[in-house]
Scaffold this motif. Structure first.
Motif, short mmCIF file in Angstrom:
data_model
loop_
_atom_site.label_atom_id
_atom_site.label_comp_id
_atom_site.label_asym_id
_atom_site.label_seq_id
_atom_site.Cartn_x
_atom_site.Cartn_y
_atom_site.Cartn_z
N GLU A 66 -80.88 -13.04 33.93
CA GLU A 66 -80.46 -13.26 35.31
C GLU A 66 -79.23 -14.18 35.41
O GLU A 66 -78.52 -14.17 36.40
CB GLU A 66 -81.60 -13.87 36.13
N LYS A 67 -79.01 -14.99 34.37
CA LYS A 67 -77.92 -15.97 34.46
C LYS A 67 -76.56 -15.33 34.69
O LYS A 67 -75.75 -15.82 35.48
CB LYS A 67 -77.89 -16.83 33.19
N ALA A 68 -76.29 -14.24 34.02
CA ALA A 68 -75.01 -13.56 34.19
C ALA A 68 -74.86 -13.05 35.61
O ALA A 68 -73.78 -13.13 36.21
CB ALA A 68 -74.89 -12.40 33.20
N ALA A 69 -75.95 -12.55 36.18
CA ALA A 69 -75.92 -12.04 37.55
C ALA A 69 -75.70 -13.17 38.56
O ALA A 69 -75.01 -13.01 39.57
CB ALA A 69 -77.22 -11.30 37.87
N LYS A 185 -82.39 -6.96 44.94
CA LYS A 185 -81.68 -6.88 43.67
C LYS A 185 -80.43 -7.75 43.64
O LYS A 185 -79.73 -7.79 42.62
CB LYS A 185 -81.28 -5.41 43.40
N GLN A 186 -80.14 -8.42 44.75
CA GLN A 186 -78.89 -9.17 44.86
C GLN A 186 -79.09 -10.68 44.90
O GLN A 186 -79.91 -11.18 45.67
CB GLN A 186 -78.15 -8.74 46.15
N TRP A 187 -78.33 -11.39 44.09
CA TRP A 187 -78.33 -12.85 44.16
C TRP A 187 -77.43 -13.27 45.31
O TRP A 187 -76.33 -12.73 45.48
CB TRP A 187 -77.81 -13.46 42.86
N MET A 188 -77.90 -14.23 46.12
CA MET A 188 -77.15 -14.70 47.28
C MET A 188 -76.95 -16.22 47.22
O MET A 188 -77.89 -16.96 46.93
CB MET A 188 -77.91 -14.36 48.57
#
Length: 199
Positions: A66-69, A185-188
Motif C-alpha cells: 500500500e505504501k506506493a499507492a 480502492k482509492q487513497w485520499m
C-alpha cells in the motif's frame, strides 16, 4: 496544495493555506508564506504519527504494497493543488480525486481568499515525502512526514503578474504531516498540517 497543504508555519496566513505559507502561496501557500517551493532534496523528518488504540502499524505484505499507492495519491493531490492555486480555482483540476475532508476544505478556503485578493501562484513547490506508515483498523490509514520547499512557488497579482510582498522571515522549507485514508480502492488525503519547523 496542502496545501496547505501548503500552510506555512510561523507567520500569519496571507490566505489560509497560502498564508500558511504566505498568502496562498502564502497558504499552500501557507506553505508559501512560510515557504516557497525550491527543490533541493533534503531528507524529511519522519512523522512519529499517531497510532490509535484500535489500530497498529501494519508490517504485513499488504501494508508494504500500500505504501506506493499512498505516495502516489499524495503526490497527485499536491499536483492538483498546485494547478488549482495557479488559477485560484479547483475547477477543471483533479483535486477531488485524491483530496477530501479537512484537506479539501482548507484548499478551497485558500482559493476563495485568492480570488478575493485577485492573486494566483506561479512555479511550484518541491516535496520530499518520507515513507508512509500504514495502519490497519476498521479501515486502512496512513501518515507521512514531508519537507516542503516553496522557494520556487510564487504568489503574484493575477493581472499585473507582479510578486506579492511576503514576510521576509518566512520559512521556505518546512515540515508538514499528512493523513490519508483508503476509501474503496482509492487513497485520499484527508488532512495536511504545516509545522513551524524548518527542514
Amino acid at each position: 496544495m496542502t496545501a496547505a497543504r501548503v500552510r506555512n508555519p510561523g507567520k500569519r496566513k496571507a490566505t489560509a493555506r497560502a498564508r500558511n505559507c504566505a498568502a496562498v502561496l502564502a497558504g499552500a501557500l501557507m506553505a508559501l508564506t512560510g515557504c516557497t517551493g525550491g527543490g533541493e532534496s533534503s531528507p524529511s523528518p519522519r512523522n512519529p504519527a499517531g497510532k490509535t488504540a484500535t489500530s497498529s502499524p501494519a508490517r504485513s505484505p499488504r501494508a508494504l504494497d500500500e505504501k506506493a499507492a499512498v505516495l502516489s495519491a499524495y503526490r497527485e493531490s499536491w499536483n492538483a493543488s498546485v494547478s488549482a492555486y495557479a488559477k485560484a480555482s479547483s475547477a477543471g483540476t483533479d483535486l477531488r480525486k485524491t483530496t477530501t475532508a479537512r484537506a479539501l476544505l482548507d484548499i478551497e478556503s485558500d482559493l476563495t481568499e485568492l480570488r478575493t485578493a485577485r492573486q494566483i501562484t506561479t512555479g511550484k513547490p518541491t516535496i520530499h515525502p518520507a515513507d508512509p506508515e500504514v495502519t490497519v483498523g476498521k479501515f486502512l490509514k496512513a501518515t507521512l512526514t514531508d519537507c516542503i520547499d516553496i522557494t520556487a512557488w510564487t504568489l503574484v497579482d493575477k493581472t499585473s503578474k507582479k510578486k506579492v510582498r511576503l514576510p521576509s522571515g518566512r520559512l521556505l522549507r518546512y515540515v508538514s504531516t499528512a493523513t490519508l485514508e483508503k476509501w474503496g480502492k482509492q487513497w485520499m488525503v484527508t488532512k495536511v498540517t504545516a509545522q513551524e519547523k524548518a527542514c
